[in-house]
Design a protein around this motif. Structure first.
Motif, PDB file in Angstrom:
ATOM      1  N   ARG A 186     -36.184   2.626 -13.809  1.00 20.03           N
ATOM      2  CA  ARG A 186     -36.562   2.324 -15.189  1.00 20.03           C
ATOM      3  C   ARG A 186     -38.029   2.615 -15.495  1.00 20.03           C
ATOM      4  O   ARG A 186     -38.471   2.448 -16.628  1.00 20.03           O
ATOM      5  CB  ARG A 186     -36.233   0.863 -15.514  1.00 20.03           C
ATOM      6  CG  ARG A 186     -34.747   0.622 -15.702  1.00 20.03           C
ATOM      7  CD  ARG A 186     -34.378  -0.846 -15.774  1.00 20.03           C
ATOM      8  NE  ARG A 186     -32.989  -1.030 -16.161  1.00 20.03           N
ATOM      9  CZ  ARG A 186     -31.944  -0.898 -15.365  1.00 20.03           C
ATOM     10  NH1 ARG A 186     -32.136  -0.583 -14.082  1.00 20.03           N
ATOM     11  NH2 ARG A 186     -30.717  -1.060 -15.816  1.00 20.03           N
ATOM     12  N   GLY A 187     -38.781   3.025 -14.485  1.00 24.59           N
ATOM     13  CA  GLY A 187     -40.157   3.440 -14.716  1.00 24.59           C
ATOM     14  C   GLY A 187     -41.184   2.453 -14.199  1.00 24.59           C
ATOM     15  O   GLY A 187     -40.888   1.278 -13.944  1.00 24.59           O
TER      16      GLY A 187
ATOM     17  N   ALA B 278     -42.241   9.767 -22.317  1.00 26.46           N
ATOM     18  CA  ALA B 278     -41.589  10.329 -21.127  1.00 26.46           C
ATOM     19  C   ALA B 278     -40.983  11.666 -21.486  1.00 26.46           C
ATOM     20  O   ALA B 278     -40.791  11.991 -22.661  1.00 26.46           O
ATOM     21  CB  ALA B 278     -40.516   9.382 -20.596  1.00 26.46           C
TER      22      ALA B 278
ATOM     23  N   LEU C 275     -40.299   7.722 -14.739  1.00 31.76           N
ATOM     24  CA  LEU C 275     -38.922   7.495 -15.157  1.00 31.76           C
ATOM     25  C   LEU C 275     -37.958   8.120 -14.163  1.00 31.76           C
ATOM     26  O   LEU C 275     -38.095   9.275 -13.769  1.00 31.76           O
ATOM     27  CB  LEU C 275     -38.701   8.099 -16.552  1.00 31.76           C
ATOM     28  CG  LEU C 275     -37.286   7.966 -17.118  1.00 31.76           C
ATOM     29  CD1 LEU C 275     -36.930   6.502 -17.338  1.00 31.76           C
ATOM     30  CD2 LEU C 275     -37.143   8.758 -18.417  1.00 31.76           C
ATOM     31  N   GLY C 276     -36.981   7.351 -13.732  1.00 26.81           N
ATOM     32  CA  GLY C 276     -35.990   7.830 -12.786  1.00 26.81           C
ATOM     33  C   GLY C 276     -36.384   7.683 -11.339  1.00 26.81           C
ATOM     34  O   GLY C 276     -35.561   7.900 -10.444  1.00 26.81           O
TER      35      GLY C 276
ATOM     36  N   CYS D  92     -34.931   1.290 -20.544  1.00 25.27           N
ATOM     37  CA  CYS D  92     -36.346   1.127 -20.182  1.00 25.27           C
ATOM     38  C   CYS D  92     -36.927  -0.206 -20.630  1.00 25.27           C
ATOM     39  O   CYS D  92     -38.057  -0.540 -20.260  1.00 25.27           O
ATOM     40  CB  CYS D  92     -37.170   2.273 -20.763  1.00 25.27           C
ATOM     41  SG  CYS D  92     -36.740   3.895 -20.084  1.00 25.27           S
TER      42      CYS D  92
ATOM     43  N   LEU E 281     -31.804   4.901 -24.167  1.00 22.23           N
ATOM     44  CA  LEU E 281     -33.086   4.993 -23.467  1.00 22.23           C
ATOM     45  C   LEU E 281     -33.910   3.730 -23.676  1.00 22.23           C
ATOM     46  O   LEU E 281     -34.524   3.205 -22.739  1.00 22.23           O
ATOM     47  CB  LEU E 281     -33.862   6.218 -23.950  1.00 22.23           C
ATOM     48  CG  LEU E 281     -33.457   7.566 -23.366  1.00 22.23           C
ATOM     49  CD1 LEU E 281     -34.124   8.691 -24.142  1.00 22.23           C
ATOM     50  CD2 LEU E 281     -33.824   7.653 -21.887  1.00 22.23           C
TER      51      LEU E 281
ATOM     52  N   LEU F 111     -28.615   9.890 -17.800  1.00 22.06           N
ATOM     53  CA  LEU F 111     -28.943   8.467 -17.911  1.00 22.06           C
ATOM     54  C   LEU F 111     -27.761   7.614 -17.476  1.00 22.06           C
ATOM     55  O   LEU F 111     -27.926   6.608 -16.760  1.00 22.06           O
ATOM     56  CB  LEU F 111     -29.343   8.149 -19.345  1.00 22.06           C
ATOM     57  CG  LEU F 111     -29.837   6.725 -19.614  1.00 22.06           C
ATOM     58  CD1 LEU F 111     -31.097   6.419 -18.805  1.00 22.06           C
ATOM     59  CD2 LEU F 111     -30.109   6.528 -21.109  1.00 22.06           C
TER      60      LEU F 111
ATOM     61  N   GLU G  55     -44.796   8.262 -18.780  1.00 19.24           N
ATOM     62  CA  GLU G  55     -43.899   8.015 -17.636  1.00 19.24           C
ATOM     63  C   GLU G  55     -43.182   9.288 -17.177  1.00 19.24           C
ATOM     64  O   GLU G  55     -42.095   9.203 -16.583  1.00 19.24           O
ATOM     65  CB  GLU G  55     -42.859   6.966 -18.022  1.00 19.24           C
ATOM     66  CG  GLU G  55     -43.380   5.528 -18.025  1.00 19.24           C
ATOM     67  CD  GLU G  55     -43.255   4.871 -16.661  1.00 19.24           C
ATOM     68  OE1 GLU G  55     -43.456   5.564 -15.645  1.00 19.24           O
ATOM     69  OE2 GLU G  55     -42.960   3.666 -16.623  1.00 19.24           O
TER      70      GLU G  55
ATOM     71  N   SER H  37     -36.628  13.804 -14.156  1.00 25.10           N
ATOM     72  CA  SER H  37     -35.546  13.058 -13.508  1.00 25.10           C
ATOM     73  C   SER H  37     -34.205  13.212 -14.223  1.00 25.10           C
ATOM     74  O   SER H  37     -33.154  13.161 -13.577  1.00 25.10           O
ATOM     75  CB  SER H  37     -35.911  11.575 -13.415  1.00 25.10           C
ATOM     76  OG  SER H  37     -36.900  11.362 -12.440  1.00 25.10           O
TER      77      SER H  37
ATOM     78  N   HIS I 248     -41.906  -0.616 -16.513  1.00 22.52           N
ATOM     79  CA  HIS I 248     -40.908  -1.675 -16.304  1.00 22.52           C
ATOM     80  C   HIS I 248     -41.199  -2.414 -15.011  1.00 22.52           C
ATOM     81  O   HIS I 248     -41.149  -3.650 -14.950  1.00 22.52           O
ATOM     82  CB  HIS I 248     -39.510  -1.066 -16.281  1.00 22.52           C
ATOM     83  CG  HIS I 248     -38.394  -2.062 -16.314  1.00 22.52           C
ATOM     84  ND1 HIS I 248     -38.003  -2.779 -15.198  1.00 22.52           N
ATOM     85  CD2 HIS I 248     -37.584  -2.475 -17.326  1.00 22.52           C
ATOM     86  CE1 HIS I 248     -37.005  -3.584 -15.521  1.00 22.52           C
ATOM     87  NE2 HIS I 248     -36.715  -3.422 -16.803  1.00 22.52           N
TER      88      HIS I 248
END
Length: 404
Positions: A233-234, A251, A225-226, A94, A90, A299, A221, A256, A237
Motif C-alpha cells: 500500500r506504499g 504515484a 506503491l506495490g 492506499c 486506488l 491492483l 510513491e 508496480s 501507508h
C-alpha cells in the motif's frame, strides 16, 4: 567544431552534441523485441505484472469495450466508468479519501505540486527528488528552497525561517485591512523512495516538520506503491500517514502496476481543487481505457496476492547481499532499487554494455541524471525473479565489473 551560420538556426545543436560525445553522455534509443532473450533487471515492472495474463486480458477487454483512446480530456469525453472505478479502488487500497487519475505519473506530479502552491507559496524540495517533482516546482512560480537529501531538520528550519519572516508582514497588512492575518501557503515535496539509490525518505519526521509550521506534505510513491507498506500500500501507508488531512500522495501506474498513467491521492477537497485547477488534468487527453483496465487488474491481483510486495524486497536484499559480498559498492535498498557504484560515466556505460552482451539488461545512471555526479548501475528487483536468475545476474555483474 561546427561554425554558426546565419542560415543555420540549429547549428548550436551540433556543438552540444559534440560536447556530449566528448563527455561520454550520449543517450540512444534501444528498441526491444517483444520476446527479448535478455534477463531484465532494468525495467520498473517490480511485481512482474506487465505481461501477466489477467492484466493483458483486462487491457484488451477495456480497449474492446471503451475504444483504443479516451477520445478527449477528462472533463469532456475522457472519463469513463472504468476511470472512476480505478480511482475509487486506488483511494480505498492506499487509505485516502479520494483519487484522480492522470495520463502519466509525470503529469500527476506537475499537477499536485503546481496546483497546491502558487506564486506566493513556499515549496521545500529534497535535493534527491525526481525530475517531475523538480519541474512541478519550476512551473509553480513559487519560492523554492532545495534542502539536503533526506534531512527533516533542514525542512523544519526552512519552514520556520519563512514563517518568522512573513508573520510580521502579514500581521501588519492584516491590521491595516482590518482582517485576520493569513498564513503563507507552504508545502514540502519528497519521493517516498528515491529513484537513484533506492533509499527511503524519513516520512514520519518530514510530516512532523511540516505540521509544526502548518505546511502540507506531498509524497511521490512511484517506487513505494506495490512494494512497501501493508500488502504494497506504499511507504506513506506504512508510516501511518495515509488519509491524513495534510498529506497528498502521487504515484505512477507504470511500475508496480505494470500499466501506464499516474494518480494523485488525498483529501476530497484537494482532489476537487485539482479537477478545477490542474493544467495537466484539464488540458490533457485522459488516460486510455486499456491502461486503466490493466492497472485495475493489477491492483486486484495485488489485493489477492499481497505477498508479491514482500517478494520484491527479498529479491532486492538478495542482490545487495551477494554483490557487496563480492566486493562491489552498493547502497542497501529500502525497496526495489539496488544501486551499484561505477568509477566513471564511461566505465558505467561500458559495464552496462558488457552486461548486455552477457545476456543481462541493467540500468545505467550518469550525470546529469544523477544529482550527486556519481555514476552507477541501477538494478531493479522484480518479484517474479527466481533464485537462479538472481544468481546469474550477480555472476554477470561481478565478472564484468570495471577493475578501477
Amino acid at each position: 567544431m561546427p561554425q554558426d551560420r546565419p542560415d543555420d538556426a540549429f547549428a548550436w545543436i551540433d556543438a552540444q552534441r559534440e560536447r556530449r560525445d566528448r563527455a561520454g553522455l550520449v543517450r540512444r534509443l534501444s528498441p526491444r523485441p517483444a520476446d527479448s532473450p535478455l534477463l531484465d533487471l532494468a525495467s520498473n515492472d517490480y511485481l512482474g505484472l506487465a505481461r501477466h495474463p489477467e492484466v493483458t486480458a483486462a487491457a484488451a477487454a477495456a480497449a474492446q469495450r471503451w475504444g483504443a483512446g479516451s477520445t478527449g480530456s477528462r472533463l469532456v469525453t475522457g472519463s469513463t466508468e472504468l476511470h472512476t472505478t480505478l480511482e475509487r479502488e486506488l483511494a480505498e487500497f492506499c487509505g485516502f479519501e479520494a483519487a484522480l487519475v492522470f495520463s502519466s505519473g509525470y503529469a500527476a506530479n506537475l499537477a499536485a505540486v503546481s496546483a497546491l502552491s502558487g506564486r506566493d507559496a513556499l515549496i521545500v524540495s529534497d535535493a534527491g527528488n525526481h525530475a517531475s517533482l523538480i519541474d512541478g516546482c519550476r512551473l509553480s512560480r513559487a519560492e523554492v528552497a532545495v534542502v539536503p537529501h533526506a534531512d527533516p531538520d533542514a525542512v523544519r528550519k526552512v519552514l520556520g525561517a519563512a514563517e518568522g519572516d512573513t508573520r510580521e508582514e502579514a500581521a501588519e497588512a492584516a491590521e491595516a485591512a482590518g482582517a485576520v492575518p493569513a498564513r503563507r501557503r507552504a508545502l514540502a515535496v519528497s519521493d517516498s523512495v528515491f529513484s537513484v539509490d533506492g533509499d527511503a525518505a524519513p516520512l514520519a519526521a518530514l510530516a512532523a516538520a511540516c505540521r509544526a509550521h502548518g505546511a502540507a506534505l506531498v509524497v511521490d510513491e512511484a517506487h513505494g506503491l506495490g512494494v512497501l507498506g501493508e500488502g504494497g500500500r506504499g511507504a506513506v501507508h506504512g508510516a501511518g500517514l495515509a488519509g491524513a488531512p495534510d498529506v497528498v500522495v502521487t504515484a505512477t501506474l507504470s511500475k508496480s502496476l505494470g500499466s501506464q498513467g499516474g494518480v494523485v491521492l488525498g483529501p476530497a477537497r484537494v482532489i476537487e481543487h485539482l479537477v478545477n485547477t490542474a493544467r495537466t488534468f484539464i488540458f490533457d487527453t485522459g488516460l486510455n481505457p486499456a491502461a486503466v483496465g490493466a492497472a485495475l487488474a493489477s491492483l486486484w491481483l495485488l489485493r489477492r496476492e499481497p505477498e508479491r510486495a514482500a517478494r520484491v524486497r527479498t529479491v532486492a536484499m538478495g542482490l545487495y547481499g551477494r554483490l557487496t559480498a563480492a566486493g562491489l559498492t552498493a547502497v542497501r535498498p529500502d525497496a526495489s532499487v539496488v544501486s551499484v557504484r561505477a568509477p566513471s560515466p564511461e566505465q558505467a556505460v561500458r559495464w552496462a554494455a558488457d552486461c548486455r552482451a552477457a545476456g543481462l539488461l541493467v540500468g545505467c545512471f550518469r550525470p546529469p541524471s544523477v544529482p550527486d555526479g556519481i555514476s552507477r548501475l541501477r538494478l531493479t528487483a522484480r518479484g517474479d525473479l527466481t533464485e537462479e536468475q538472481v544468481g546469474r545476474a550477480v555472476d554477470v555483474i561481478v565478472k564484468t565489473a570495471p577493475t578501477a
